[in-house]
Design an enzyme around this catalytic site. Structure first.
Site, short mmCIF file in Angstrom:
data_model
loop_
_atom_site.label_atom_id
_atom_site.label_comp_id
_atom_site.label_asym_id
_atom_site.label_seq_id
_atom_site.Cartn_x
_atom_site.Cartn_y
_atom_site.Cartn_z
N CYS A 204 0.83 -1.20 0.00
CA CYS A 204 0.00 0.00 0.00
C CYS A 204 0.87 1.25 0.00
O CYS A 204 1.74 1.39 0.85
CB CYS A 204 -0.90 -0.01 1.24
SG CYS A 204 -1.84 1.51 1.43
N CYS A 223 -5.17 -0.02 6.11
CA CYS A 223 -5.80 1.30 6.08
C CYS A 223 -7.03 1.25 5.18
O CYS A 223 -7.30 0.22 4.55
CB CYS A 223 -4.79 2.37 5.64
SG CYS A 223 -4.50 2.43 3.86
N ASP A 339 19.04 -2.12 -20.01
CA ASP A 339 19.05 -3.22 -19.06
C ASP A 339 17.91 -4.18 -19.41
O ASP A 339 16.75 -3.79 -19.44
CB ASP A 339 18.83 -2.61 -17.66
CG ASP A 339 18.84 -3.63 -16.55
OD1 ASP A 339 18.68 -4.83 -16.83
OD2 ASP A 339 18.98 -3.22 -15.38
ZN LIG Z 1 -2.82 1.03 3.43
#
Ligand SMILES: [Zn+2]
Length: 415
Positions: A204, A223, A339
């Protein structure tokens, strides 16, 4: 426009035309560059009085810009940077040659979104997705999301059309309102365009907890960040609009990914007052986008070109491609990023069971990756050799940027 801007705009158009006449591409970068040298505020002057949509994200922005331009075309002529020149020089050039058309749809490189928001003060911005891109150049995904979020906080009046399926995009599009600072949350319309690639959004961006997924839902375990309910969704071979009406979408572009891009285009056009019922048939007129999805017949083979430039777009390309012989081509020149270790981020297993050919400057990097993945392959030295190696019928070509341009040149610059 002020006199300086008028002169800058005129010189910009002339420079672009001279560059085209000299056979040096479409001239939009040099034209815009010269215009901005004469008047650093030229993009702002050219944007004034127009209703503008910006389209940004790691993948799909060129195609979505083209589809959105077609949809907004219901209202009349639309200015756009159709050659993929997606930095301020390209935007300046596109608007300088657009004349007085009141509408513009501009593809924006995700690194330049904040700057272009500042200059153009768009009516709406479409946020498609964020995932890892060229490893030696692109910003970290979370850093990119932070830049977007900070830019949107400064422009709460801009309407946002954003992908509910990408946690990074959702977080960027929902900055916290701070009434003390006079900040109000932006007005967001959510669409669902899917997210095949999850490897840049397990953590998150708000609190660092893990993100969990179940079906199309996702949520943060630490959250309140979670998937918002989208107002525009893909259902079967069509798009559901916010009123619940379903519109059949007949695209000439392959894959579920492009149905998602069509939903996005209709959602953005709706912000201009375009009804999906009026716009949807125009989407079917888009056949290919700067060579992407172009089909060419040669020696009994129907060759289709798919561009894939980073891990998320490789996964999408496997999904779009038919189960048919497939040529993969990889270069590692400057525009591709030097790369190639990202090859190990991509699971090539979906190609098992298809005849796979490889070519390009870095074919051997690809060979190692395919071998580890248990996908049998054959190396070919040229595009002609590839054509001879497959039976008549469909040949899918999936290539990264300069490899794609090489093959497109061999096919006489198909569009
Ligand atoms: Zn969160």
């Amino acid at each position: 426009m002020p006199l300086r801007a008028k002169v800058a705009s005129s010189v910009s158009r002339t420079a672009a035309a001279l560059s085209r006449a000299a056979g040096r591409g479409d001239g939009s970068v040099i034209g815009g560059w010269i215009g901005l040298k004469i008047d650093p505020d030229l993009l702002a002057h050219l944007s004034a009085g127009r209703a503008i949509a910006l389209v940004s994200g790691t993948n799909g922005k060129t195609t979505t810009t083209r589809l959105t331009t077609a949809a907004v075309g219901v209202l009349g002529r639309v200015a756009t940077n159709s050659f993929g020149a997606n930095m301020p020089t390209g935007h300046t050039s596109a608007l300088a040659k657009a004349g007085s058309t009141p509408y513009a749809v501009l593809e924006v490189d995700e690194h330049y979104l904040a700057q272009v928001l500042e200059s153009t003060e768009p009516h709406v911005v479409a946020l498609l997705n964020l995932s890892r891109d060229q490893l030696d150049r692109a910003k970290e995904v979370a850093m990119m999301a932070q830049l977007w979020r900070a830019a949107l906080v400064r422009h709460p009046d801009i309407r946002v059309v954003a992908n509910a399926d990408d946690p990074m995009v959702v977080w960027a599009a929902t900055p916290p309102a701070d009434p003390a600072q006079g900040h109000i949350p932006p007005h967001v319309t959510w669409f669902s365009a899917g997210q095949r690639w999850h490897d840049d959004s397990w953590v998150c961006p708000e609190c660092g907890s893990t993100i969990q997924r179940s079906g199309e839902q996702w949520w943060c375990t630490g959250c309140p960040l979670r998937r918002p309910a989208p107002q525009w969704t893909v259902e079967d071979d069509g798009v559901l609009d916010p009123t619940g009406a379903w519109h059949k979408v007949q695209l000439q572009l392959p894959g579920k990914v492009n149905l998602g891009n069509a939903a996005t285009a209709l959602a953005v056009a709706a912000e201009f007052g375009v009804r999906p019922v009026d716009a949807v048939s125009r989407l079917g007129a888009v056949t290919s986008v700067a060579g992407r999805y172009a089909q060419v017949d040669r020696d009994g083979r129907n060759i289709r070109l798919l561009l894939a430039k980073n891990p998320a777009s490789w996964l999408e390309a496997f999904d779009m491609a038919d189960v048919a012989p497939t040529l993969l081509s990889i270069n590692a020149r400057d525009p591709d990023g030097l790369d190639t270790s990202w090859l190990f981020d991509v699971d090539f297993a979906p190609l098992r069971g298809r005849q796979v050919l490889i070519t390009g400057d870095r074919a051997y990097d690809l060979a190692v990756r395919l071998d580890v993945n248990g996908v049998p392959f054959q190396h070919v030295r040229s595009f002609d050799e590839a054509i001879r190696a497959v039976p008549p019928g469909r040949l899918e070509v999936i290539a990264n940027y300069t490899a794609f341009q090489d093959i497109r040149a061999e096919l006489d610059r198909v569009n």
